[in-house]
Design a protein around this motif. Structure first.
Motif, PDB file in Angstrom:
ATOM      1  N   TRP A  58     -58.698  30.232  48.552  1.00 26.91           N
ATOM      2  CA  TRP A  58     -57.667  30.634  49.514  1.00 26.91           C
ATOM      3  C   TRP A  58     -57.101  31.996  49.136  1.00 26.91           C
ATOM      4  O   TRP A  58     -56.988  32.331  47.961  1.00 26.91           O
ATOM      5  CB  TRP A  58     -56.570  29.574  49.554  1.00 26.91           C
ATOM      6  CG  TRP A  58     -55.730  29.609  50.803  1.00 26.91           C
ATOM      7  CD1 TRP A  58     -54.412  29.940  50.897  1.00 26.91           C
ATOM      8  CD2 TRP A  58     -56.154  29.270  52.125  1.00 26.91           C
ATOM      9  NE1 TRP A  58     -53.980  29.827  52.206  1.00 26.91           N
ATOM     10  CE2 TRP A  58     -55.040  29.426  52.985  1.00 26.91           C
ATOM     11  CE3 TRP A  58     -57.368  28.867  52.671  1.00 26.91           C
ATOM     12  CZ2 TRP A  58     -55.112  29.183  54.353  1.00 26.91           C
ATOM     13  CZ3 TRP A  58     -57.437  28.622  54.029  1.00 26.91           C
ATOM     14  CH2 TRP A  58     -56.315  28.785  54.856  1.00 26.91           C
ATOM     15  N   ASP A  60     -54.174  33.337  49.179  1.00 26.50           N
ATOM     16  CA  ASP A  60     -52.921  33.438  48.427  1.00 26.50           C
ATOM     17  C   ASP A  60     -52.647  32.100  47.737  1.00 26.50           C
ATOM     18  O   ASP A  60     -53.518  31.228  47.694  1.00 26.50           O
ATOM     19  CB  ASP A  60     -51.750  33.864  49.326  1.00 26.50           C
ATOM     20  CG  ASP A  60     -51.462  32.859  50.444  1.00 26.50           C
ATOM     21  OD1 ASP A  60     -51.882  31.684  50.330  1.00 26.50           O
ATOM     22  OD2 ASP A  60     -50.824  33.251  51.435  1.00 26.50           O
ATOM     23  N   ASP A  61     -51.448  31.937  47.194  1.00 30.84           N
ATOM     24  CA  ASP A  61     -51.117  30.716  46.450  1.00 30.84           C
ATOM     25  C   ASP A  61     -50.403  29.669  47.294  1.00 30.84           C
ATOM     26  O   ASP A  61     -49.807  28.737  46.752  1.00 30.84           O
ATOM     27  CB  ASP A  61     -50.239  31.076  45.236  1.00 30.84           C
ATOM     28  CG  ASP A  61     -50.993  31.922  44.228  1.00 30.84           C
ATOM     29  OD1 ASP A  61     -52.211  31.717  44.080  1.00 30.84           O
ATOM     30  OD2 ASP A  61     -50.368  32.803  43.604  1.00 30.84           O
ATOM     31  N   ASN A  62     -50.459  29.807  48.599  1.00 30.06           N
ATOM     32  CA  ASN A  62     -49.730  28.891  49.495  1.00 30.06           C
ATOM     33  C   ASN A  62     -50.654  27.969  50.274  1.00 30.06           C
ATOM     34  O   ASN A  62     -50.360  27.605  51.406  1.00 30.06           O
ATOM     35  CB  ASN A  62     -48.860  29.702  50.466  1.00 30.06           C
ATOM     36  CG  ASN A  62     -47.732  30.419  49.760  1.00 30.06           C
ATOM     37  OD1 ASN A  62     -47.064  29.837  48.912  1.00 30.06           O
ATOM     38  ND2 ASN A  62     -47.538  31.684  50.098  1.00 30.06           N
ATOM     39  N   PRO A 346     -58.949  35.725  44.244  1.00 26.37           N
ATOM     40  CA  PRO A 346     -57.567  35.377  43.890  1.00 26.37           C
ATOM     41  C   PRO A 346     -57.484  34.426  42.709  1.00 26.37           C
ATOM     42  O   PRO A 346     -56.469  34.380  42.017  1.00 26.37           O
ATOM     43  CB  PRO A 346     -57.027  34.727  45.172  1.00 26.37           C
ATOM     44  CG  PRO A 346     -58.229  34.301  45.942  1.00 26.37           C
ATOM     45  CD  PRO A 346     -59.291  35.300  45.615  1.00 26.37           C
TER      46      PRO A 346
END
Length: 592
Positions: A58, A60-62, A346
């Motif tokens: 993914w 980002d980290d969300n 990421p």
């Protein structure tokens, strides 16, 4: 959008599962962890692995706050509706109630005439009897980056395609409002009946890498392909050529042409079949130069790839290659989304060693391995995106390329872009990325062009299929014959399969590179340029120009000699398959 409006207002009974209700069913950390600890069915295992790789890759980290069970929840609601006679009160997965809904098809201010709305602009009467000045008469979003819709904070303002509850003018449809809890995914009912590993106990993942240390290798060659059907014939031709003549060092693929990234599995399977699991394969850009949208370069403009005739070989994947790819042996290599922070991801996934190399990496690795040698030869039979991307990153790398053979362009100015009638002079490969063609042309590389003027004179025919029937079938010839026969049959039935007549043109470029004397090739020289202005009616044109770049091009070949030469190479028992086809393996396992 307009189709959605028509469907909603058609009177057909509709159950709508909006984004609002799917926001209640996220792939949460608890859900994923629980599924991973107790995957009691093959389906649960597959879903866990899919969600886990999505989480690992993914952007980002969300992930847990931004990924939801959109399609799968809608599918569950649909199936339950079918099983309960579409009674909304009995749906097993959602609370459903009727609402008055319409679809917004344009943006305020309504009644404007700015050229974006095909149902109102330049018409005395709107299409579909739509109301002048009504909610359908405003600005229509023209693309992802439509300036009308963008504001400084980066959030869009347009509402085309939105569904909205209204008091008047809407359609009464059933709307899912809330999800109901369920654990059906882990139930053994209707579980999978096929497991590859348990059904084929004798299948083993084996790498085949030839020992070339005692051979005097020929000139190093990189094959830059777009994975069109003809490219796989070229690949077989190159693999069957003795390594003392050419050393196929690497393969790079573009996916802004005839295939999507999943088709790279076919390349791996062909290499495995021929015992060449040692050859690296690099994946290139999904879009032509300057056609992707930052910061998400996996999305972009299909301005040029729209020319690919969908359903006629366009956007192939490993299962829809006319069904033939399923007969190839299974390679231990395949496309994966595994990645590492070392390469800009990421986060590092569970198996970064399985990461799919990129085209630029593979090219640079080959160049560095050459040391002070004379350079590498590249054969390109697709859009020139990979090579242009490399040169734009470091223009001095042109010195590493000894010569470049390009199948593309048209010296006489007669094109084959039959899907865009207003562009009469462009050849497909140059049109799919005209800017890349121009970059490569101006790069000072020694270029040999195999233009449409020549490849177009060697059409596929039923007579040639009859010729191939007379040769002894090697696994390679058998696969190629099935491919050519299938595409010829589809072409003969009419429709959009016009590209079938050009399939023999792809391996011609390889024959010119490897055995120009055998097919009586003659060369000439001209100065040319390529049109790249952003106008699809002229982009991709090859123009003879006194102020252009001097190139060598193939001016003639002996058609009959080439056809017989290709058949002889494919039927040769030297450099033939070392791994049986998957179909023959299944027959063999059945006897054990």
């Amino acid at each position: 959008m307009y189709a959605l409006f028509q469907v909603f207002h058609s009177g057909v009974p509709i159950t709508h599962v909006p984004l609002d209700v799917t926001n209640y069913v996220p792939v949460s950390q608890v859900f994923l962890s629980t599924l991973g600890k107790n995957p009691e069915t093959l389906e649960a295992q597959y879903v866990y692995q899919t969600f886990n790789i999505l989480r690992e890759t993914w952007f980002d980290d969300n992930f847990y706050n931004s990924f939801f069970l959109w399609d799968s929840f809608a599918s569950a609601v649909t199936i339950s509706g079918m099983l309960t006679g579409h009674n909304p009160h009995k749906n097993k997965y959602a609370v459903i109630h009727p609402k008055n809904i319409t679809v917004l098809t344009s943006d305020k201010p309504y009644g404007i005439n700015d050229g974006s709305n095909p149902f109102f602009d330049n018409r005395t009467m709107p299409k579909f009897h739509l109301q002048k000045g009504g909610v359908h008469s405003g600005h229509v979003q023209t693309g992802i980056q439509d300036p009308f819709c963008l504001v400084p904070d980066g959030k869009g303002t347009c509402m085309d395609g939105y569904t909205k509850e209204v008091q008047n003018g809407g359609a009464l449809i059933q709307v899912a409002l809330l999800p109901k809890p369920n654990k059906d995914l882990n139930l053994p009912t209707q579980t999978a009946r096929f497991n590859f590993e348990s059904e084929f106990l004798h299948f083993k993942k084996v790498f085949y890498r030839p020992n070339l240390s005692k051979k005097i290798l020929g000139k190093p060659v990189i094959f830059d392909m777009d994975m069109s059907p003809g490219d796989f014939i070229t690949l077989f031709y190159l693999l069957k050529t003795p390594v003392e003549l050419i050393n196929l060092t690497a393969i790079t693929v573009t996916t802004n042409g005839w295939a999507n990234p999943a088709a790279i599995d076919i390349v791996y399977d062909v290499l495995h079949m021929m015992g060449r699991d040692d050859i690296p394969v690099g994946l290139g850009s999904y879009f032509a130069l300057n056609q992707s949208f930052p910061p998400f370069h996996s999305t972009g403009n299909c301005k040029y790839s729209q020319a690919i005739p969908l359903g006629s070989g366009g956007l192939l994947d490993s299962d829809t290659f006319f069904g033939l790819a399923r007969e190839l042996p299974r390679s231990p290599r395949s496309y994966t989304a595994q990645n590492s922070v070392k390469f800009g991801a990421p986060r590092t996934t569970d198996h970064p060693e399985l990461r799919q190399p990129l085209a630029n990496e593979v090219l640079l690795n080959v160049f560095s391995s050459l040391n002070n040698e004379a350079g590498v030869t590249i054969l390109s039979s697709g859009p020139l995106t990979n090579i242009a991307t490399l040169l734009l990153a470091n223009s001095s790398l042109h010195t590493k390329i000894k010569e470049l053979y390009i199948m593309g362009g048209s010296i006489a100015g007669q094109g084959n872009l039959y899907t865009i009638p207003k562009n009469t002079k462009a050849e497909f490969n140059f049109f799919l990325d005209p800017e890349a063609a121009l970059v490569v042309l101006n790069s000072q590389i020694n270029i040999t062009l195999i233009p449409l003027d020549i490849t177009g004179k060697i059409p596929l025919s039923e007579a040639y299929l009859d010729i191939l029937e007379k040769y002894e079938k090697t696994p390679e010839l058998e696969f190629v014959h099935k491919l050519l026969s299938t595409t010829w049959m589809l072409h003969s039935q009419g429709g959009p399969y016009n590209f079938a007549q050009y399939l023999l043109g792809d391996p011609l470029a390889a024959a010119v590179l490897v055995n120009p004397q055998n097919i009586r090739t003659t060369f000439n020289e001209k100065k040319i340029t390529v049109e790249s202005t952003g106008d699809i009616s002229t982009d991709g044109w090859t123009k003879v120009d006194k102020a252009g770049v001097p190139i060598r091009y193939v001016s003639s070949v002996d058609k009959k000699a080439y056809e017989l030469h290709l058949a002889a190479v494919l039927s040769s028992h030297t450099q033939t398959a070392v791994v049986p086809s998957f179909a023959s393996q299944k027959k063999q396992w059945g006897k054990l």
